[in-house]
Each structure stands twice: as C-alpha cells, then as structure tokens.
Design a protein around this motif. Sequence first.
Motif, PDB file in Angstrom:
ATOM      1  N   ASP A   1     -10.076   6.466   1.368  1.00 36.44           N
ATOM      2  CA  ASP A   1      -9.316   5.820   0.704  1.00 36.44           C
ATOM      3  C   ASP A   1     -10.170   5.117  -0.417  1.00 36.44           C
ATOM      4  O   ASP A   1     -11.283   5.115  -0.234  1.00 36.44           O
ATOM      5  CB  ASP A   1      -8.842   4.544   1.694  1.00 36.44           C
ATOM      6  N   ASP A   2      -9.459   4.928  -1.552  1.00 39.27           N
ATOM      7  CA  ASP A   2     -10.207   4.476  -2.831  1.00 39.27           C
ATOM      8  C   ASP A   2     -10.229   2.933  -2.899  1.00 39.27           C
ATOM      9  O   ASP A   2     -10.778   2.272  -3.841  1.00 39.27           O
ATOM     10  CB  ASP A   2      -9.662   5.080  -4.129  1.00 39.27           C
ATOM     11  N   ASP A   3      -9.746   2.210  -1.844  1.00 36.74           N
ATOM     12  CA  ASP A   3      -9.649   0.667  -1.908  1.00 36.74           C
ATOM     13  C   ASP A   3     -10.736   0.387  -1.009  1.00 36.74           C
ATOM     14  O   ASP A   3     -10.652   0.037   0.159  1.00 36.74           O
ATOM     15  CB  ASP A   3      -8.154   0.307  -1.386  1.00 36.74           C
TER      16      ASP A   3
ATOM     17  N   MET B   1      -4.802   8.277  -4.610  1.00 37.30           N
ATOM     18  CA  MET B   1      -6.335   8.152  -4.789  1.00 37.30           C
ATOM     19  C   MET B   1      -6.637   8.515  -6.219  1.00 37.30           C
ATOM     20  O   MET B   1      -5.851   7.898  -7.209  1.00 37.30           O
ATOM     21  CB  MET B   1      -7.229   8.710  -3.945  1.00 37.30           C
TER      22      MET B   1
ATOM     23  N   ASP C   1     -12.077  -2.855  -0.737  1.00 40.10           N
ATOM     24  CA  ASP C   1     -11.567  -3.926  -0.135  1.00 40.10           C
ATOM     25  C   ASP C   1     -10.998  -3.662   1.285  1.00 40.10           C
ATOM     26  O   ASP C   1     -11.082  -4.478   2.184  1.00 40.10           O
ATOM     27  CB  ASP C   1     -10.800  -4.780  -0.903  1.00 40.10           C
ATOM     28  N   LEU C   2      -9.874  -2.886   1.194  1.00 36.52           N
ATOM     29  CA  LEU C   2      -9.299  -2.593   2.545  1.00 36.52           C
ATOM     30  C   LEU C   2     -10.174  -1.815   3.587  1.00 36.52           C
ATOM     31  O   LEU C   2     -10.305  -2.024   4.567  1.00 36.52           O
ATOM     32  CB  LEU C   2      -8.029  -1.413   2.191  1.00 36.52           C
TER      33      LEU C   2
END
Lengths: 246, 136
Positions: free
Chosen positions: B8-10, B55, B12-13
């Motif tokens: 995942d490119d997030d 992504m 923070d998540l």
Amino acid sequence: MVSPRPTSQNPDADRARSDLARFLRIVTHDLRQPIAATRTIASVLADGHAGPLLPSQADLVTRLERRLEFMQALVDDLIDLATANVGSGVDAARSVTPLGPAIGEACARNQAIAHAAGVVVQCDEVEDTLAVHADAADLALMLDNLVGNAVKYSPGGRVRVSADRLSDTARLVLADTGIGIPDEARTHLFEEFFRAPNAKAIDPLGTGLGLAIVKAIADRCRLTIDVESAEGRGTTVTVLFPLATA
Amino acid sequence: MATILMIDDDADLAAALRVLLEGKGHQFHTAANGELGLRRVKETGPDLIILDVMMDRYTEGFRVAQRLRDSSDDSEYAAYREVPILVLTAVHRTTSFRFGPNEDSLPVDELLEKPVSADRLMATVERLLSRAPVRP
C-alpha cells in the motif's frame, strides 16, 4: 406536490464522461483515500489498540471520527452527484431493468441502518415482468438515496416501497411515516446542499445531496418525480419510469 | 504468530496497521508499490497479504493479485499462490472490476472498502489467517 424542473442535456456527453472518469480517479485517490486512512487511524486509537485513552482523549477521538465520517459522506455524495449528472454512457432507452429486484436490493442495502434506527422497511411484491427503461446503475443509485432518505427521516417508523404498472409507465412509490417536509422547504427540496430544519435536527451531519442526486438522474433519464408530504406525518415519493418489456 | 505483508502506498495507514497487527504479536512488513511488494513477498514469505489497488498506477493492485495467483507451474510466485489476499481499497465505487474467489472476478480472498474499522480489520485478518496454508 413538488416536481424537480428538468435541465438541458449535456451536448458533449462523451467528453463530459471522460472528464468525469479523470475527476473520479483524482477525487478517489487524493481525497477519499486519505480520509479513509485517517478514519482507520482514528479507529485504532478509539478501540484502544494503541493503548487506553483518558476520557478527554476518548471524547476528542470520538469527535474526530464523527467529523471524518461527514467528510467521507460528502466526498462519496459528490462522486455520486457527478456520476448522476453525466451517467455511464449507457442509453437508458435501450436498457431494460427489472424493477422488483432493484427495489429488493436497495431495501436490503439499507436494512442494517433501518434496523438500528427502529424502522420497518416493507418491500411489496412487484410483478415479475415489470421492467423500466433505465440503466441499472442509475436505478440503484436513485433507489439507494430514496430508500436511505426515507429510513433516515423516519426513526421508529415505517417505510413502504411498492411498484406497479400505470398505463405506459412503471410507478415506484416510497411512502414513509417520518418527519415530513415543512411547507417552506418544499421549493428547495432538490437543491444541492439544501437541508430542511427538521432534517438537520434529526441528522446534523447529512450532506444535503441525496435528493440532488435523485434529481440529476431523473433529469437525465427524463423521469417524473412527485413528492407529497405533511410535516410530522410522513412523505410519499412517486417516480414514473418509461415502461419496458422484461 | 503470523507474517503479514501490506502492499500500500499510504504510509500513514500502514503505520496504523503496524500498531494494530504488531500489537497482536504478528510480524508486519510493508511495501509502497506493486513491484516492491512482489519482491517483498519472496523476501518475507507472508502468511497473509493486505493489498491496495490504486498505487503508482490506477489498477496496480490488480496486477499484483494476478501475478501472485498465476496458475502456471513455472511462475516465480508459485510457492505463494495459496497465500490469502485481503484487498483493502477505496477504488471500489469507481470501477467496474469485481473482486472475489469466482472465476469472473479478480483472484482475491476478501475485499474491505476503506475506511475499515480496526475491529473489523482484525476479525477479517484472523479469519483469513485461520485458513492460510501451513508453511514448512
């Protein structure tokens, strides 16, 4: 009785749909996704997975979750409104969608919310062959908003959804025993972001876009909508669709 | 305890899921795009893959799922074909792609639409881990 005024069709629909697809990708990735990630982070905190919270911290996290929920609903409704305005490109006149299953699925999607709000949703049996000229995605979006609205504004009450044949049209009727619409609010009912005072009192964080989405679909697909309501007693929404042969 | 890879490119998540999953005793690894994710699959040998869709490219996660579930015997990912894939995405509303174990849809085990609550995510992860293949 209130009817939304039809608006003109977009003369360059293909271009509009292409722009919309790009817009939806940007909104989804750059706006919806960060909000969604932030809600998960807030949920990890609220559920105590990062350690126990003091009551004051828990209160702030709850407020954070509520505001994020509203932002998410707003983005989702804006995506739906953009989609409703432009459509998928499917020619409604060539689409044949059975009405009964579409109603049943919309009722099922709203069942959990209805149950939580103490609302009884009754889906009357619809004739098997009753079908309409409408894209299935448009019909689902319209029904979701109409059933969802009826449930939201009928706490502890009843919502009845029925459909029948009326001359060369199919008639969809949603009748609820909810809070109704004040007289002074009727002319603004289908305006974007408009919310009647009694609706705000029940649901302070609604977006005011549900009926605008319904109107956008109705305009584009040339459907007729009528709304009859009495404040404090309930609302009946009737939609007339071009009849198709299933 | 299990090894879980999140592609995942997030960031923070991913940080939130690290708190959640390491807090349950799991080993947690991340990759910020599909290419790196496929490499990390071979490096970490995960028991579960949590996969984003959008992504660097719009449908990058779809390609990752298809590579991992490639049915040919000489696939470089053949050893990971049975690893459960949980898709976690915000793209569901804007695509006609379908996800799931059916032959007409993308080959993944579960789909959760973002946002997902911590409790629901944990329940799904534990359910998928309970049917993950036992590794030697």
